[in-house]
Design a protein around this motif. Structure first.
Motif, short mmCIF file in Angstrom:
data_model
loop_
_atom_site.label_atom_id
_atom_site.label_comp_id
_atom_site.label_asym_id
_atom_site.label_seq_id
_atom_site.Cartn_x
_atom_site.Cartn_y
_atom_site.Cartn_z
N LEU A 19 0.88 -1.18 0.13
CA LEU A 19 0.04 0.07 -0.05
C LEU A 19 0.86 1.08 -0.31
CD1 LEU A 19 -2.89 1.34 0.30
CD2 LEU A 19 -2.70 1.01 2.87
N LEU A 22 2.04 1.92 -3.45
CA LEU A 22 0.88 2.54 -4.14
C LEU A 22 0.70 4.09 -3.92
CD1 LEU A 22 -1.73 -0.36 -4.04
CD2 LEU A 22 -0.48 0.26 -6.08
N LYS A 70 -5.41 -0.32 -4.65
CA LYS A 70 -5.36 0.31 -3.36
C LYS A 70 -6.62 0.05 -2.43
CE LYS A 70 -5.35 5.04 -1.37
NZ LYS A 70 -5.36 6.74 -1.59
#
Length: 424
Positions: A19, A22, A70
Motif C-alpha cells: 500500500l 501504491l 489501493k
C-alpha cells in the motif's frame, strides 16, 4: 503469540508495504498530470496530439489500476486486522499483554509510512508546493497569500520535535514543559515535601510568597531553509524529509546553545546554565581524578536527591584531557589503568554528553532535571520574501517558540581544567 497470529501479522505487514508503494505511485500522478497538460498545450500537429492522447490514456489506465489495487489492499488490511484483534482477545491472560504489545510494534514498524503521510500531511505539502512553484515560476502571489503562513499539522510538528532529539544532546535531558498560547507563564518549579496530617485534617494553606514561582516567556527561534526547485518535482516523502530535517537540526543547535550559554530576556532567548552558576560552583582544577571528584560534591539539589548527574564536555576536551586519565595505584600498591570506553564515553561511571557549545577545557557537572525548558505550541512554516533566482532556490521559514531557565543553578558545577605548573 500463536503461529496463526504471526502469519496474519506478516500478511498485514506485506500488504501495508504494498500500500505504501501504491501511495508513492499515486503521489507521482500529480507531476505526470502537470507534464501531460503542458505537453498538450504545446502540441500543434495531429500527430503530436495523437501521441499525447495515447500517453493520457495510459495515464488514466494507471490511475484506475492504482485506485482499484489501493481499495482492495485497504479492504484486506481491515479484514486481517479485525481477525488478528479477535485472536488477541482470545489469547490467555498471562500472554495477552505481551502479544498485543508485539503486535502493535510490528504494525507501527510496518505502517510507518502510511500512518505519517495522512491526507492532512499531503494537503499541507501540496499547498506548500503550489506556493513554491508559483514563486519559482516568477509569479507574484496576491498580497493576502504572499506572506500568509502555513500552519503545520500536528503530526508534522511532532515529527520535527522528534527529529530535534536526533540532533541535540541536552534537549532530552531537561525538564520539558509544553504549553499553548503566547502569554507569559508562571510555574511552580519546586516539588516540595508533602505535609503529614490527621486523616480528616485539612491541608494547610501556604503563602504564595513561599512558592518557587518562575516566569517564562516564549522567545521566537527560526531558520530560513532554501529549497532547490528540483525538489518541488520530487515526492512528498523527500520534500518532507528535507524540510523537517533542516528545521529540526537548526532549532536543535539553537536550543542546545541557549541551554548552556543563553543570555536570557536581554538577548530574546532562554537563560543559560553557565552564566547562572553560583560563584562557589565555578572552580578550577587540574585534570586528575583526585582533583576533579571532590567538586562533584558541590552539586546541591536541595531536599530532593533524585536526578542523574551528567558530565557535559566539548568533544575535543574529552579526548584530549579526560580519556587519558589514569588511576595510578590501588590499596595494594599495584599500578592500575582505567581504559576509557570511547564508544560510550563516561567519567568514572557518570554519563558523558558531548556538546560543542561547551567552552573547551571546561567540564559541566549537573542534574539537568533542574533546568526547565518551555516549548510553546504553534510551530509553523511560512514563505520568506527572499528568493535566490540565480541558484533556483525558494526560501521557506520554520519558526518555533521557547524559553528556559536553570531553576536551581546550584545543581550545576563548572570546572575549568588547568594544567599543573612545571615541577609541581
Amino acid at each position: 503469540m500463536t503461529l496463526k497470529q504471526v502469519m496474519i501479522s506478516k500478511k498485514i505487514e506485506q500488504r501495508q508495504s504494498a500500500l505504501a508503494d501504491l501511495l508513492l505511485r499515486e503521489e507521482g500522478f500529480k507531476q505526470r498530470s502537470a507534464d501531460l497538460e503542458a505537453a498538450l498545450n504545446e502540441a500543434k500537429t495531429d500527430e503530436e496530439i495523437s501521441t499525447v492522447e495515447s500517453e493520457i490514456n495510459a495515464f488514466e489506465a494507471d490511475k484506475t489500476d492504482v485506485t482499484e489495487k489501493k481499495s482492495a489492499l485497504e479492504g484486506e488490511i481491515e479484514t486481517l486486522e479485525k481477525e488478528l484483534e479477535q485472536l488477541n482477545s482470545q489469547a490467555p491472560a498471562n500472554n495477552e499483554r505481551g502479544g498485543l504489545d508485539m503486535n502493535k510494534q510490528q504494525k507501527r514498524a510496518a505502517s510507518n509510512k502510511t500512518e505519517y503521510f495522512t491526507r492532512e500531511v499531503e494537503d499541507f505539502y501540496s499547498e506548500l508546493r503550489t506556493r513554491l512553484e508559483a514563486r519559482a515560476n516568477g509569479q507574484v502571489l496576491p498580497p493576502g497569500e504572499a506572506g500568509a503562513e502555513l500552519v503545520i499539522p500536528d503530526i508534522v510538528v511532532n515529527r520535527i520535535r522528534e527529529r530535534i532529539g536526533d540532533f541535540t544532546t541536552l534537549y532530552p535531558l531537561v525538564d520539558l514543559v509544553r504549553a499553548g498560547g503566547r502569554v507569559k507563564l508562571i510555574l511552580d518549579v519546586d516539588a516540595g515535601e508533602a505535609t503529614w496530617l490527621e486523616q480528616r485534617g485539612a491541608l494547610p494553606e501556604t503563602d504564595d510568597s513561599e512558592l518557587t514561582a518562575v516566569q517564562f516567556d516564549g522567545f521566537k527561534v527560526g531558520r530560513v531553509v532554501y529549497i532547490d526547485n528540483s525538489l518541488l518535482e520530487d515526492s512528498v516523502i523527500n520534500l518532507d524529509d528535507y524540510l523537517t530535517k533542516r528545521i529540526a537540526r537548526s532549532i536543535a543547535k539553537a536550543i542546545d546553545n541557549a541551554i548552556l550559554n543563553g543570555t536570557g530576556a536581554s538577548g530574546k532567548q532562554p537563560e543559560g546554565i553557565i552564566p547562572a552558576i553560583p560563584k562557589e560552583n565555578n572552580v578550577t582544577a587540574e585534570p586528575t581524578y583526585q582533583d576533579l571528584i571532590p567538586h562533584i560534591g558541590k552539586i546541591d539539589t536541595g531536599e530532593d536527591t533524585t536526578g542523574e548527574i551528567v558530565v557535559t564536555v566539548h568533544r575535543q576536551t574529552y579526548y584530549a584531557k579526560l580519556a587519558t586519565l589514569t588511576l595510578h595505584t590501588n590499596s595494594a600498591g599495584t599500578d592500575v589503568v582505567v581504559l576509557p570506553n570511547l564508544s560510550q564515553p563516561n567519567f568514572l561511571g557518570l554519563r558523558v554528553v558531548f556538546n560543542n557549545f561547551m567552552p573547551k577545557d571546561k567540564l559541566l557537572f549537573g542534574v539537568y532535571d533542574n533546568y526547565t525548558l518551555v516549548e510553546r505550541e504553534g510551530t509553523r512554516v511560512d514563505m520568506s520574501g527572499h528568493y535566490k533566482f540565480r541558484e533556483d532556490q525558494t526560501a521557506v521559514r520554520g519558526v518555533g517558540r521557547y524559553d528556559g531557565k536553570p531553576v536551581k543553578p546550584e545543581s550545576f558545577v563548572l570546572v575549568t581544567l588547568q594544567e599543573a605548573p612545571p615541577g609541581a
